[in-house]
Enzyme design. Structure first.
Site, PDB file in Angstrom:
ATOM      1  N   THR A 141      -4.984  -0.779  -5.344  1.00 47.53           N
ATOM      2  CA  THR A 141      -5.148  -1.412  -4.026  1.00 47.53           C
ATOM      3  C   THR A 141      -5.512  -2.887  -4.213  1.00 47.53           C
ATOM      4  O   THR A 141      -6.215  -3.235  -5.157  1.00 47.53           O
ATOM      5  CB  THR A 141      -6.279  -0.708  -3.234  1.00 47.53           C
ATOM      6  OG1 THR A 141      -5.989   0.682  -3.183  1.00 47.53           O
ATOM      7  CG2 THR A 141      -6.397  -1.266  -1.819  1.00 47.53           C
ATOM      8  N   ARG A 172       0.376  11.622   1.706  1.00 44.94           N
ATOM      9  CA  ARG A 172      -1.065  11.352   1.836  1.00 44.94           C
ATOM     10  C   ARG A 172      -1.296   9.881   2.221  1.00 44.94           C
ATOM     11  O   ARG A 172      -0.684   8.991   1.646  1.00 44.94           O
ATOM     12  CB  ARG A 172      -1.766  11.665   0.514  1.00 44.94           C
ATOM     13  CG  ARG A 172      -3.265  11.355   0.496  1.00 44.94           C
ATOM     14  CD  ARG A 172      -3.530  10.037  -0.188  1.00 44.94           C
ATOM     15  NE  ARG A 172      -4.958   9.738  -0.311  1.00 44.94           N
ATOM     16  CZ  ARG A 172      -5.445   8.575  -0.710  1.00 44.94           C
ATOM     17  NH1 ARG A 172      -4.612   7.597  -1.051  1.00 44.94           N
ATOM     18  NH2 ARG A 172      -6.739   8.371  -0.783  1.00 44.94           N
ATOM     19  N   VAL A 173      -2.142   9.665   3.184  1.00 50.19           N
ATOM     20  CA  VAL A 173      -2.491   8.303   3.587  1.00 50.19           C
ATOM     21  C   VAL A 173      -3.988   8.124   3.410  1.00 50.19           C
ATOM     22  O   VAL A 173      -4.778   8.964   3.860  1.00 50.19           O
ATOM     23  CB  VAL A 173      -2.089   8.033   5.058  1.00 50.19           C
ATOM     24  CG1 VAL A 173      -2.541   6.650   5.494  1.00 50.19           C
ATOM     25  CG2 VAL A 173      -0.580   8.179   5.230  1.00 50.19           C
ATOM     26  N   GLY A 174      -4.392   7.047   2.776  1.00 49.84           N
ATOM     27  CA  GLY A 174      -5.809   6.785   2.552  1.00 49.84           C
ATOM     28  C   GLY A 174      -6.392   5.863   3.608  1.00 49.84           C
ATOM     29  O   GLY A 174      -5.909   5.801   4.745  1.00 49.84           O
ATOM     30  N   ASP A 175      -7.419   5.139   3.219  1.00 53.76           N
ATOM     31  CA  ASP A 175      -8.141   4.301   4.184  1.00 53.76           C
ATOM     32  C   ASP A 175      -7.456   2.970   4.488  1.00 53.76           C
ATOM     33  O   ASP A 175      -7.741   2.352   5.512  1.00 53.76           O
ATOM     34  CB  ASP A 175      -9.540   3.989   3.640  1.00 53.76           C
ATOM     35  CG  ASP A 175      -9.459   3.166   2.356  1.00 53.76           C
ATOM     36  OD1 ASP A 175      -9.016   3.733   1.331  1.00 53.76           O
ATOM     37  OD2 ASP A 175      -9.805   1.975   2.368  1.00 53.76           O
ATOM     38  N   GLY A 218     -10.059   6.803  -0.805  1.00 53.15           N
ATOM     39  CA  GLY A 218      -9.818   6.588   0.612  1.00 53.15           C
ATOM     40  C   GLY A 218     -10.440   7.614   1.527  1.00 53.15           C
ATOM     41  O   GLY A 218     -10.891   7.279   2.641  1.00 53.15           O
TER      42      GLY A 218
END
Lengths: 166, 135
Positions: B1, B29-32, B55
């Site tokens: 990131t 999958r989606v993080g923060d 995340g």
């Protein structure tokens, strides 16, 4: 007139100096410096903070050593999926994107969503359609792939196999 | 990131974050990172924040907005706010939380729980700093 400032990060990890090695450490330092100064130049010439953060992040997306854009991590199915977001403190407008695979600079897409969409977060196919409509640059999936990240994936899968066996 | 926060000559703050996600993550999958208020947040009156780390924990702790709230309502210094936001509900929310922040006066906050954080900053015409390790 305020004194301008830019701060950037290129991720955080649990690794030692030995894990990274001196050549890669030097490459990280060069990459950070380059991205920092790209953003700083915009601020120094009177540009907006929103443009400075976009430019700094885009510079790191284009550098394969960072986990964003080119050089991003692999999913369990050997895909590269990207997320990005940007927010303007003056207007409180925000743009975000998740799960795109072919947009060269996800941060540019997030900024375009901030500027030109009534929505805040677009995902996957719909996000890429929006990028096409706004003439953002696309790249073939091979562009994003690096041996470094493939090795990381294989190592992680191997470690998980060992854990399962244990 | 990767991420950035900035304060321009007109006193405007902004934040941006971009990521390739976790190695071996589940497809989809989606993080923060794209969650406004979790991984990224900016408000001219208070501060700008960009996070990196695990995340799921950053989302559950709403780290970005937590920093904002600590600075706005408790008048906490930005560095202290970063540390406290990363440690909120530490008994219930696991995972490394790392972040950079900038308040409306241009004061920098950097906090990380990992061994290293790739980071750099430059204020006005002062020399720039690039750092990786704690020392």
């Amino acid at each position: 007139m305020k004194d301008f400032v830019i701060v950037i990060h290129g991720g955080a990890e649990n690794k030692t100096r030995r894990d990274i090695g001196s050549d890669l450490e030097a490459a990280y330092r060069r990459g950070l410096e380059e991205a920092l100064l790209v953003g700083w130049e915009i601020l120094n010439s009177g540009g907006a903070a929103i443009d400075a953060v976009e430019a700094a992040v885009r510079t790191m997306e284009n550098n394969y050593i960072f986990n964003a854009g080119k050089g991003g991590a692999y999913t369990e199915k050997y895909k590269n999926e990207f997320d990005a977001s940007i927010m303007c403190g003056q207007t409180l407008k925000a743009g975000a994107v998740a799960g795109v695979q072919r947009v060269k600079n996800p941060i540019n897409l997030a900024k375009t969503i901030l500027d030109k969409s009534k929505h805040v977060l677009l995902t996957g196919e719909g996000a890429e359609e929006f990028a096409l409509e706004h003439h953002l640059e696309f790249k073939p999936i091979e562009y994003f792939r690096t041996k470094k990240q493939l090795d990381e994936l294989e190592k992680t899968k191997e470690e998980e196999k060992v854990k399962e066996f244990d | 990131t990767v991420g950035a926060v900035a304060l321009d000559k007109n006193g405007n703050l902004a934040a941006a974050t971009s990521t390739g996600g976790l190695v071996n993550q589940h497809n989809g999958r989606v993080g923060d990172t794209p969650i406004i208020g979790a991984g990224t947040y900016a408000n001219n009156e208070v501060c700008a924040i960009s996070c990196t780390g695990e995340g799921e924990g950053i989302m559950r702790a709403v780290v970005g907005h937590e920093v904002y709230a600590l600075v706005k309502y408790l008048k906490m210094p930005i560095q202290e706010a970063c540390q406290q936001a990363a440690n909120v509900y530490k008994d219930k929310i696991e995972g490394d939380k790392n972040l950079i922040a900038l308040d409306s006066q241009g004061t920098i906050g950097i906090y990380y729980e990992t061994d290293l954080m790739f980071r750099a900053f430059k204020k006005g015409q002062q020399p720039h700093t690039v750092a990786i390790w704690e020392d």
